[in-house]
Each structure stands twice: as structure tokens, then as C-alpha cells.
Write an enzyme that holds these catalytic residues in place. Structure first.
Site, PDB file in Angstrom:
ATOM      1  N   TYR A  18      -5.478 -13.223  -4.467  1.00  0.00           N
ATOM      2  CA  TYR A  18      -4.932 -12.749  -3.188  1.00  0.00           C
ATOM      3  C   TYR A  18      -5.762 -13.277  -2.020  1.00  0.00           C
ATOM      4  O   TYR A  18      -6.966 -13.024  -1.949  1.00  0.00           O
ATOM      5  CB  TYR A  18      -4.911 -11.220  -3.247  1.00  0.00           C
ATOM      6  CG  TYR A  18      -4.619 -10.448  -1.990  1.00  0.00           C
ATOM      7  CD1 TYR A  18      -3.718 -10.897  -1.030  1.00  0.00           C
ATOM      8  CD2 TYR A  18      -5.226  -9.208  -1.775  1.00  0.00           C
ATOM      9  CE1 TYR A  18      -3.446 -10.132   0.105  1.00  0.00           C
ATOM     10  CE2 TYR A  18      -4.954  -8.439  -0.652  1.00  0.00           C
ATOM     11  CZ  TYR A  18      -4.065  -8.907   0.287  1.00  0.00           C
ATOM     12  OH  TYR A  18      -3.802  -8.156   1.400  1.00  0.00           O
ATOM     13  N   HIS A  42      -3.554 -11.346   4.758  1.00  0.00           N
ATOM     14  CA  HIS A  42      -3.670 -10.174   5.627  1.00  0.00           C
ATOM     15  C   HIS A  42      -4.968 -10.107   6.417  1.00  0.00           C
ATOM     16  O   HIS A  42      -5.311  -9.064   6.951  1.00  0.00           O
ATOM     17  CB  HIS A  42      -3.477  -8.879   4.820  1.00  0.00           C
ATOM     18  CG  HIS A  42      -2.074  -8.729   4.306  1.00  0.00           C
ATOM     19  ND1 HIS A  42      -1.775  -8.551   2.976  1.00  0.00           N
ATOM     20  CD2 HIS A  42      -0.881  -8.773   4.931  1.00  0.00           C
ATOM     21  CE1 HIS A  42      -0.452  -8.464   2.829  1.00  0.00           C
ATOM     22  NE2 HIS A  42       0.103  -8.612   4.006  1.00  0.00           N
ATOM     23  N   ASP A  87       2.723  -9.431   9.133  1.00  0.00           N
ATOM     24  CA  ASP A  87       3.499  -9.379   7.890  1.00  0.00           C
ATOM     25  C   ASP A  87       4.443  -8.173   7.915  1.00  0.00           C
ATOM     26  O   ASP A  87       5.611  -8.285   7.547  1.00  0.00           O
ATOM     27  CB  ASP A  87       2.523  -9.284   6.704  1.00  0.00           C
ATOM     28  CG  ASP A  87       3.218  -9.380   5.356  1.00  0.00           C
ATOM     29  OD1 ASP A  87       4.308  -9.972   5.290  1.00  0.00           O
ATOM     30  OD2 ASP A  87       2.664  -8.873   4.373  1.00  0.00           O
ATOM     31  N   CYS A  93       0.837  -1.193   0.000  1.00  0.00           N
ATOM     32  CA  CYS A  93       0.000   0.000   0.000  1.00  0.00           C
ATOM     33  C   CYS A  93       0.873   1.244   0.000  1.00  0.00           C
ATOM     34  O   CYS A  93       2.029   1.199   0.418  1.00  0.00           O
ATOM     35  CB  CYS A  93      -0.871   0.014   1.246  1.00  0.00           C
ATOM     36  SG  CYS A  93      -2.027  -1.332   1.240  1.00  0.00           S
TER      37      CYS A  93
END
Ligand code: ADP
Ligand code: SF4
Length: 690
Positions: A168, A171, A264, A29
């Protein structure tokens, strides 16, 4: 001589495309996304210039039912998003890198605040974004449509020029991962129950994406193999491995990490080790013949070589190391590894995204400024005329400024009052968990030591007279700030009453190594950022009253007007860890309270809601509330007609990232050509009106 790092520069196929080397910028991000496409393209382009073989977007919402507003993520809802994405793929391709896009549907993690579509999830459940509208259960028809949306987004991604397209599941933020985890998935249809069923949606997406675009684009799967929650969540050695075994040869590339985002992207404060994810991810290569990429704040070329040689990964994955140094691959290739600006793991980059603003970085002040100011991390406009510059203060602002003035070719003198350079960076890095922060001063001192035309003086506190006598053409005051001792801060503009009745130590005293005497110590945090929490941990660990029954009350009391400890650190993904750590260290925490006055041996607290007062026993008070700029030299020098400017904490106290940025800005702006001066008033991305 054989280049020890040549293995890192071997080209490698990923499905139908070929990466030029093993440096892989995984999706991250950046607070730019669909809102700031030109800034985004230029930032990603810089990584491609710096030698990364693959440059990825952040997560890209595939449909308005996955709308992460107010956060600025990538968006590929329909054809109208293609031109903005094309800016990035063209820019990345121009420098020989592959462009990757992380297609995402965020399930119950998206509140759809902009689109106002009811969120879609694996079942009926609350969204985790703090808004009370719930997500609704996805019916079979919804899932059919969802697969169509994903397929259509993959086709658009191909049309936008992407080489690698992601499915994906990570997260704790994506619909696919929520289908996988029994904690979310209690469905009774063929998408719930057994692992085979829970993995079905991911398998379908992988197959359908390959079928749609697999002849030209590689299909990557980003998968969190472990949630780091023990048996309460997915574990690498249990279902994590089973998922990789089931899907082993389906994707063209495995991008594996741990979940959630705070694991992460854990900060060095709580995890200093390079390669900290490998204990969870390293099994993957033994299960699949497809290339594997994994992350873990890799900045050491020797470590990278050993990972590849030992068959642990095929690609060196990086988000933060590529932010701190977009030219990391090129520096390794050119034998300049000592010039790598290593990430310090502070997560100010992450905080930018969480605040909905463009990315910034403590180590790399040009990050996020590639488009709007035209900044390059390695290049700066050379001087057009000779000038001598005196920089007063060798903290992060002074050091960065000195480096950039020297790069421009000016004659630089750096004068520091203390015995060593580094200022607050060195002071703060002596506190519990912050050792890696010293990299900010180390890399700059190292560069200054190599440079001709730079003179450095330590133990050299300058006065107005000294500076005038020195006679530099330009003076930069980077003299920093000091913490207030009176308790004035965000919550109160008046000092704590009767402060003379207690021993007061400021954060500066603590960082200089002074320790409070035995007896209770009250840390008053009205800064609400990181430092008070760090000092509480530091003192608690130092006191270390640990018995065989665990930690006993160690006399550290933490008081804050906020409702939690270090609330701003939510943005760096650390708040929960900080509060947990203080609780485990048996720090006594009082939230929603202000320190108002002191009597012998006690401190009076006032509830910020009811004004009710209470007393706690304390012998020492450490107020962490606000700082005072050290700017006394400025006014007299200005009055004397000296060309002088204030930078860093002496100008306006802030984060280390702000100080570095300010030092950089000063050097860019000095005697700059008109175009560069114009860029000082940064460009803005204005909405086009239909
Ligand atoms: P910043 O974050 O803005 O770089 P720091 O507080 O880290 O600020 O660093 C400021 C540095 O300036 C400190 O190391 C301090 O010793 C030094 N300094 C302050 N006043 C003077 C002075 N008059 N002469 C030389 N150095 C000074
Ligand atoms: Fe690393 Fe901090 Fe820069 Fe992020 S902001 S890349 S964590 S140095």
C-alpha cells in the site's frame, strides 16, 4: 434478451485466485478495526452476502512502530491478531467472496501513541498527527527489518485466510509512499534520489510478498497515481505513470486512486461527478496486463458497464457505495437497480472513523449495526400481529420509519404538513453543493410508492385532535425541528441582546428560499458543523459579485466562536475546502468571536478569550446555533393514553444520519419479539482478560 449487465458478473482471475464478478470493495476504514473484531467481521460479511466479489479490510498496521491509536484500524502485529482477522475471512468466504487485507506501515503518519515506539520515517521529520514527538530516520538496518516485518505480516495474513494481500502506497499516509515522494525523501543512499531508487522499497515489498505467499494469495498494489497538487506533487502523467511502467507486471492487481484521503474520498459538495478519479487513473490499464480496479462513487450500472467495455477498469471499485448499499451487486444482478441506495457523498462514514467510533451511514442506518444489533439492510422482522401505524412528518426520520414499518407488513399512514415529502433533506439539498443529498428521500419515497398498505398524505398538518380521531394503534411523531432565532447555542445560554434592532433570518427561512435584502449579512455559526458554511457559500454564490478583477466583497460576514470555519467538518475531510471556498468567495471571516448584541446597523462581537468587543456593520443576522424540537404533539397524546413515540429531530436534533437511524430503530423496536427487543440494547465487545 441479453442481460446488459452480464459483463459485470464475469469471473476474473487475480493472480492465483478468482473473483466471482467485477464488484470489488476496496479497503476502507470503519472505526472498528482491531478494537471491534466481531462487528468488523459481520459488517464485511454483509458485503459478501450482497454480492461483492472482493471484500477488503481497512489498513492493517503490520508492526507496533505503525500504531494509529487512538484510531481503530486493523492490526496484524503478531500471531495473536490472527483469530480476530479469521472471523472476517471465514465470514466473507462463507458467502463466496474473496477476502483482502491492506498491509500498512504508516511512517510519519503514525505517532505510536499506544506502543510509544519512536515513529519510523524516510527521514527525520515531524509526524503529521499533531503530536510533537518526531519520526526518526530509517537506517539501512531499519529498512531491512521493515521488509522482514512486512513479509511476516503477509505470512500471517495468509494464515488468517486472506486471498489478496496488499502492498500500500497511498493517501499520503504510508511509509512506502513517503519514500516515493521527493517532498519527503531526501535520502542520499540507494533509496533516495532517482525514481528508480525511490521506488526500490515498493519493488522489494512486492517481490518479497510474492515470494512469501504468491503461490496461494494474490498480491495487490494500492497506489495513488496523482496527488492532485499539480507540479507540487506526484502527477499521473509524470512520475505516476513512470511508477506504473516500472512495476507494471509485478503485482497481480493494480488498485489505483488519487491522494490524499480528502481527494480520494472527496464529498459530493465539492465533487459531484461519478468517476471523478478516472481522468487520473484511466491510463493504468494501457500500461499493464494485470487487472485494474479504481473508485469514484460508482452507483450507475450503465456507467460500470461502459467502464469495463471501454477497457478503463477490470473491476468496479467501491468503498462508500458499498457502505450505502452492501447489496448493490445483487440488486444489479437481479434487475433491481432502481432499488440501489446510492451514496450521497456526505462522508459521515469517514467522520465515524475519524472520531474513533464504529462506522455509520446516512443512507444505510444498518451500517455498523450488523453484529451489535443484528440488523440487515434488506431484511426486517415481519409483523407477528396486525397494527396500524400513523407517522406524522415526512422528513428523513418519518420516511425511513414508514419504509421499515411497511416492510414489516404494518398498515402505514404517512402524513406530511408540507406540499412535498422529504423535510430537511429536500430543504438542505436546495443549498449550494448539496443536491445529491436528496437521494435520501428519493429512494424512500420510491419504495413507499410501490408498497401496498401505505397511504401518503401531503399538505396535511395534523393536530392532537386529528391524531386521536384517526385512531391508529401506534403514532410515530417525526415532526422535526426548527432553528432558533435568538442566538442561544453552544457558547452562550443567553439570547443576543436587542435582536429587535436587526432583521433576523433563520436557516429555515433561507432554505425556504428567502434571501436577505441587499446590504451586509452576518452569519453567526455556533453550530460549528456544516450548515452555516453551506449558507455562506450559497449566499455568496447567489450574490455573485464577481467582476473582471475576481470576486469583490459581497457583504457576507461569517462569525464563529470556533477557531476555524466549520471545525467539525475536519471529520468529513472538508474543513480546509470549506475555509478555502469562503476565502475565495471573499466572505469576511471572524473566528474566536461571539455575537453578543445588536445596535442600529451594527452587530457587537466579543472575543471569546479577552472579552474585548468590536463592531461590524450588518443589516441581516442569520444565527446558525441550535435547534428546537417540534414536539408539542407528544405530551398531550401521551396524556391521552395514545401509544406514541418521538423520533428524529423532534426527539433530539442531529445529523440526517441520526434522523434516519432513529426512524429505523423505531420500526425495528415496535412489537418486536423478545430477542429483537433485547438487541435494542446493543451487544458490546468486551475485552477478554488474559
Ligand atoms: P427529521 O429529520 O426528524 O425527519 P424533518 O424536519 O426533516 O425532521 O421533517 C419533519 C417533517 O415533519 C417536516 O417535513 C414537517 O413539515 C413535518 N411536520 C411537522 N409537524 C407536522 C404535523 N403536525 N403534521 C404533519 N407533518 C408535520
Ligand atoms: Fe455515502 Fe454518506 Fe453513507 Fe458515507 S455516510 S457511504 S458518504 S451516504
Amino acid at each position: 434478451m441479453i442481460d446488459p449487465y452480464s459483463i459485470l458478473f464475469e469471473p476474473l482471475a487475480i493472480g492465483p485466485v478468482v473473483a466471482r464478478n467485477r464488484f470489488y470493495q476496496v479497503p476502507h476504514c470503519c472505526g472498528m478495526g482491531h478494537l471491534r473484531p466481531q462487528a468488523h467481521a459481520a459488517m464485511r460479511e454483509m458485503k459478501a452476502r450482497g454480492g461483492w466479489a472482493v471484500v477488503s479490510t481497512e489498513e492493517a498496521e503490520i508492526h507496533p512502530s505503525s500504531d494509529l491509536s487512538p484510531y481503530a484500524e486493523q492490526r496484524i502485529w503478531d500471531e495473536r491478531d490472527i483469530p480476530a482477522l479469521r472471523l472476517m475471512t471465514d465470514a466473507v468466504h462463507e458467502h463466496g467472496a474473496l477476502a483482502a487485507i491492506e498491509l500498512a506501515h504508516n511512517g510519519s503518519h503514525a505517532a505510536n501513541l499506544y506502543s510509544r515506539i519512536a515513529p519510523l520515517a524516510v527521514g527525520n521529520m515531524a509526524t503529521d498527527i499533531g503530536y510533537s514527538r518526531q519520526a526518526r530516520n530509517a537506517t539501512k538496518k531499519d529498512l531491512h527489518e521493515f521488509r522482514q516485518w512486512h513479509r511476516a505480516a503477509a505470512l500471517r495474513a495468509r494464515d488468517a485466510g486472506f486471498d489478496i494481500v496488499y502492498v500500500y502506497a497511498g493517501h499520503r499516509m504510508t511509509l512506502t509512499q513517503q519514500f516515493l515522494l521527493p517532498e519527503f525523501n531526501d535520502r542520499r543512499d540507494e533509496y533516495g534520489g532517482s525514481l528508480e531508487n525511490r521506488v526500490r522499497l515498493i519493488r522489494e515489498l512486492l517481490e518479497e510478498t510474492k515470494e512469501a505467499i504468491g503461490d496461494t494469495c494474490a498480491v495487490a498494489f494500492r497506489f495513488a497515481v496523482d496527488e492532485m497538487r499539480g507540479s507540487d506533487g506526484m502527477q499521473a502523467e509524470e512520475e505516476g505513470r513512470a511508477v506504473v511502467e516500472m512495476l507494471a507486471e509485478l503485482p497481480d492487481l493494480w488498485d489505483v486512486n488519487v491522494s490524499d484521503w480528502s481527494n480520494d474520498s472527496i464529498t459530493t459538495r465539492y465533487q459531484p461527478d461519478e468517476g471523478y478519479q478516472l481522468p487520473y487513473t484511466s491510463f493504468v490499464k494501457s500500461v499493464t496486463s494485470k487487472p485494474v480496479v479504481s473508485v469514484g462513487k460508482f452507483t450507475s450500472p450503465d456507467k460500470m458497464v461502459s467502464l469495463v467495455k471501454n477497457g478503463i477498469v477490470d473491476f468496479i471499485g467501491a468503498a462508500r457505495p458499498s457502505i450505502a448499499d452492501p447489496f448493490l451487486p445483487q440488486k444489479i444482478q437481479q434487475g433491481r437497480s432502481d432499488e440501489i441506495r446510492e451514496c450521497i457523498g456526505c462522508n459521515i462514514c469517514v467522520a465515524s472513523d475519524n472520531m474513533g467510533v464504529s462506522i455509520r451511514c446516512t443512507q444505510n442506518p444498518t451500517m455498523g449495526e450488523e453484529w451489535r444489533r443484528g440488523w440487515h439492510p434488506e431484511h426486517i422482522e415481519p409483523k407477528k400481529a396486525d397494527a396500524s401505524v400513523l407517522i406524522v412528518g415526512g422528513g428523513p426520520a418519518g420516511l425511513e420509519s414508514a419504509v421499515q414499518f411497511a416492510r414489516r407488513g404494518f398498515l402505514v399512514t404517512l402524513s406530511e404538513a408540507g406540499e412535498t415529502l422529504g423535510g430537511r433533506v429536500v430543504a438542505e439539498s436546495g443549498l449550494n453543493g448539496l443536491a445529491a443529498w436528496k437521494r435520501v428521500s428519493d429512494i424512500r419515497i420510491y419504495e413507499l410508492q410501490q408498497k401496498a398498505g401505505v397511504s401518503i398524505y401531503t399538505s396535511s398538518r395534523l393536530t392532537v385532535e386529528n391524531i386521536k380521531e384517526f385512531g391508529a394503534d401506534h403514532v410515530v411523531l417525526a415532526t422535526g425541528s426548527v432553528w432558533r432565532a435568538d442566538g442561544i447555542g453552544r457558547s452562550s445560554r443567553s439570547a443576543v441582546h436587542k435582536l429587535e434592532k436587526i432583521k433576523v433570518l433563520t436557516p429555515d427561512n433561507i432554505m425556504q428560499g428567502e434571501l436577505p435584502a441587499d446590504g451586509p449579512v452576518l452569519i453567526y455559526d455556533d453550530d460549528q458543523c456544516y450548515l452555516a458554511g453551506v449558507i455562506a457559500e450559497h449566499l455568496a454564490v447567489k450574490r455573485g459579485n464577481i467582476t473582471d478583477k475576481g470576486v469583490v466583497n459581497n457583504g457576507i460576514i461569517f462569525v464563529t466562536p470556533a477557531n476555524s470555519v466549520s471545525p467539525w467538518m475536519e471529520h468529513t475531510l472538508e474543513q480546509q475546502r470549506i475555509q478555502k471556498s469562503l476565502l475565495e468567495l471573499k466572505v469576511e471571516i471572524h473566528t474566536g468571536k461571539q455575537v453578543v448584541s445588536v445596535a442600529d446597523g451594527t452587530v457587537e462581537l466579543q472575543c471569546i478569550y479577552t472579552d474585548a468587543t468590536s463592531n461590524v456593520r450588518a443589516d441581516t443576522l442569520i444565527p446558525v446555533t441550535e435547534r428546537l424540537p417540534v414536539d408539542a404533539l407528544y405530551e398531550p397524546l401521551q396524556q391521552a393514553g395514545v401509544s406514541v413515540e418521538l423520533i428524529g429531530d423532534a426527539h433530539a436534533p442531529g445529523l440526517i444520519a441520526d434522523a434516519v437511524y432513529s426512524g429505523h430503530l423505531a420500526a425495528r423496536g415496535f412489537l418486536a419479539d423478545p430477542k429483537a427487543a433485547e438487541a435494542a440494547h446493543f451487544m458490546r465487545e468486551l475485552p477478554a482478560l488474559d
